[in-house]
Design a protein around this motif. Structure first.
Motif, mmCIF file in Angstrom:
data_model
loop_
_atom_site.group_PDB
_atom_site.id
_atom_site.type_symbol
_atom_site.label_atom_id
_atom_site.label_comp_id
_atom_site.label_asym_id
_atom_site.label_seq_id
_atom_site.Cartn_x
_atom_site.Cartn_y
_atom_site.Cartn_z
ATOM 1 N N VAL A 79 -16.898 -62.420 83.192
ATOM 2 C CA VAL A 79 -17.932 -62.785 84.161
ATOM 3 C C VAL A 79 -17.518 -62.431 85.578
ATOM 4 N N GLY A 80 -16.358 -61.858 85.747
ATOM 5 C CA GLY A 80 -15.927 -61.385 87.047
ATOM 6 C C GLY A 80 -15.471 -62.460 88.002
ATOM 7 N N ILE A 81 -14.846 -63.514 87.495
ATOM 8 C CA ILE A 81 -14.334 -64.565 88.376
ATOM 9 C C ILE A 81 -13.146 -64.013 89.139
ATOM 10 N N GLY A 82 -13.172 -64.170 90.449
ATOM 11 C CA GLY A 82 -12.106 -63.630 91.292
ATOM 12 C C GLY A 82 -11.000 -64.629 91.527
ATOM 13 N N ALA A 83 -10.094 -64.264 92.430
ATOM 14 C CA ALA A 83 -8.943 -65.115 92.726
ATOM 15 C C ALA A 83 -9.351 -66.384 93.468
ATOM 16 N N ASP A 84 -10.558 -66.389 94.026
ATOM 17 C CA ASP A 84 -11.000 -67.565 94.774
ATOM 18 C C ASP A 84 -11.787 -68.550 93.897
ATOM 19 N N THR A 85 -11.566 -68.511 92.584
ATOM 20 C CA THR A 85 -12.267 -69.388 91.660
ATOM 21 C C THR A 85 -11.840 -70.849 91.863
ATOM 22 N N PRO A 86 -12.769 -71.791 91.714
ATOM 23 C CA PRO A 86 -12.407 -73.193 91.856
ATOM 24 C C PRO A 86 -11.792 -73.777 90.577
ATOM 25 N N TYR A 87 -11.750 -72.984 89.520
ATOM 26 C CA TYR A 87 -11.259 -73.473 88.231
ATOM 27 C C TYR A 87 -9.806 -73.077 88.034
ATOM 28 N N ASP A 88 -9.011 -73.990 87.474
ATOM 29 C CA ASP A 88 -7.619 -73.636 87.180
ATOM 30 C C ASP A 88 -7.425 -73.307 85.707
ATOM 31 N N ARG A 89 -8.454 -73.571 84.887
ATOM 32 C CA ARG A 89 -8.381 -73.215 83.465
ATOM 33 C C ARG A 89 -9.681 -72.527 83.083
ATOM 34 N N VAL A 90 -9.587 -71.531 82.203
ATOM 35 C CA VAL A 90 -10.762 -70.791 81.748
ATOM 36 C C VAL A 90 -10.733 -70.676 80.229
ATOM 37 N N ARG A 91 -11.912 -70.474 79.646
ATOM 38 C CA ARG A 91 -12.002 -70.283 78.199
ATOM 39 C C ARG A 91 -11.626 -68.841 77.874
ATOM 40 N N ALA A 92 -10.798 -68.695 76.847
ATOM 41 C CA ALA A 92 -10.332 -67.357 76.472
ATOM 42 C C ALA A 92 -10.166 -67.279 74.958
ATOM 43 N N THR A 93 -10.182 -66.056 74.455
ATOM 44 C CA THR A 93 -9.919 -65.809 73.042
ATOM 45 C C THR A 93 -8.427 -65.538 72.891
ATOM 46 N N VAL A 94 -7.810 -66.281 71.978
ATOM 47 C CA VAL A 94 -6.364 -66.145 71.771
ATOM 48 C C VAL A 94 -6.077 -65.882 70.296
ATOM 49 N N ARG A 95 -4.894 -65.307 70.039
ATOM 50 C CA ARG A 95 -4.458 -65.035 68.674
ATOM 51 C C ARG A 95 -3.072 -65.663 68.512
ATOM 52 N N SER A 102 -0.137 -66.667 58.474
ATOM 53 C CA SER A 102 -1.375 -65.906 58.705
ATOM 54 C C SER A 102 -1.681 -65.849 60.205
ATOM 55 N N THR A 103 -2.370 -64.775 60.595
ATOM 56 C CA THR A 103 -2.772 -64.606 61.991
ATOM 57 C C THR A 103 -4.176 -65.160 62.161
ATOM 58 N N ARG A 104 -4.343 -65.956 63.216
ATOM 59 C CA ARG A 104 -5.649 -66.579 63.464
ATOM 60 C C ARG A 104 -6.097 -66.277 64.885
ATOM 61 N N THR A 105 -7.400 -66.334 65.075
ATOM 62 C CA THR A 105 -7.986 -66.092 66.392
ATOM 63 C C THR A 105 -8.980 -67.216 66.685
ATOM 64 N N GLY A 106 -9.029 -67.628 67.940
ATOM 65 C CA GLY A 106 -9.963 -68.686 68.322
ATOM 66 C C GLY A 106 -10.107 -68.800 69.830
ATOM 67 N N GLN A 107 -11.008 -69.689 70.257
ATOM 68 C CA GLN A 107 -11.276 -69.931 71.672
ATOM 69 C C GLN A 107 -10.456 -71.135 72.136
ATOM 70 N N ALA A 108 -9.792 -70.967 73.300
ATOM 71 C CA ALA A 108 -9.004 -72.057 73.860
ATOM 72 C C ALA A 108 -9.068 -72.006 75.374
ATOM 73 N N MET A 109 -8.771 -73.118 76.004
ATOM 74 C CA MET A 109 -8.683 -73.177 77.453
ATOM 75 C C MET A 109 -7.259 -72.787 77.848
ATOM 76 N N VAL A 110 -7.137 -71.792 78.746
ATOM 77 C CA VAL A 110 -5.820 -71.331 79.209
ATOM 78 C C VAL A 110 -5.812 -71.345 80.726
ATOM 79 N N ASP A 111 -4.618 -71.320 81.302
ATOM 80 C CA ASP A 111 -4.487 -71.286 82.751
ATOM 81 C C ASP A 111 -5.081 -69.999 83.297
ATOM 82 N N TYR A 112 -5.725 -70.100 84.435
ATOM 83 C CA TYR A 112 -6.342 -68.944 85.071
ATOM 84 C C TYR A 112 -5.253 -67.991 85.570
ATOM 85 N N GLY A 113 -5.524 -66.715 85.531
ATOM 86 C CA GLY A 113 -4.611 -65.724 86.092
ATOM 87 C C GLY A 113 -3.848 -64.914 85.067
ATOM 88 N N HIS A 114 -3.936 -65.256 83.793
ATOM 89 C CA HIS A 114 -3.243 -64.471 82.762
ATOM 90 C C HIS A 114 -4.052 -63.216 82.441
#
Length: 194
Positions: A79-95, A102-114
């Motif tokens: 969504v194009g959130i920049g460095a001036d975002t008010p959020y410190d955690r964002v939803r992301a797809t992780v593996r 087994s390898t799994r994939t899902g949605q999790a909240m992670v720290d912003y900036g990765h």
């Protein structure tokens, strides 16, 4: 001497007095009972609530465990959130790799900036499903204390309201009794003209 006088004033409803009505004695016992219920019941309710909340938070800490995962995609980049975002955690797809290999994939909240491909820490429950991080011991203790205080205040509020209703009923009985007595005595005080 002044202290004795103050104590006597506080306990006037229990003293033998020709002006004391039965309702005064009942009201004194109601007030004493409500204060005791608020003191003892509120304390017990608060302690039990705090203990139950703390046990629940401890169970969460025991059931959940951290796992290293790889960031596959981030909603912040989509969504194009920049460095001036008010959020410190964002939803992301992780593996991540489960305990069975087994390898799994899902949605999790992670720290912003990765960036995609970086390693992040995610939390899993006992069923190996993504979940939120459990509260730390100090945060759990603070939240349990707040819940205990809130429960004690709520209990005391209900007890106080019950006491006020009982006092209101006693006042209504007194008003009715005064009305009946006035109906008997009032006509005798009327001026008779002939």
């Amino acid at each position: 001497m002044r202290r004795t006088k103050r104590v006597r004033q506080l306990l006037w409803r229990w003293r033998s007095n020709p002006l004391r009505r039965h309702d005064d004695l009942v009201e004194a016992w109601v007030v004493l009972a409500i204060w005791l219920v608020m003191l003892i019941g509120g304390t017990l309710t608060g302690l039990l609530t705090a203990h139950a909340a703390d046990a629940s938070f401890a169970r969460l800490r025991n059931e959940r465990h951290p796992v290293q995962a790889v960031l596959v995609a981030s909603k912040a980049q989509a969504v194009g959130i920049g460095a001036d975002t008010p959020y410190d955690r964002v939803r992301a797809t992780v593996r991540w790799t489960a305990t069975d290999g087994s390898t799994r994939t899902g949605q999790a909240m992670v720290d912003y900036g990765h960036r995609v491909g970086s390693r992040v820490v995610v939390w899993l429950n006992s069923k190996e499903q993504l979940t939120t991080q459990p509260p730390t011991a100090s945060a759990a203790a603070a939240e349990a204390a707040c819940l205990g205080v809130a429960a004690a205040v709520a209990f005391d509020g209900l007890a106080f309201a019950a006491g006020r209703v009982a006092q209101w009923r006693l006042d209504q009985r007194r008003y009715d009794q005064w009305g009946r007595e006035w109906d008997q005595v009032g006509p005798q005080w009327r001026r008779k003209t002939t």
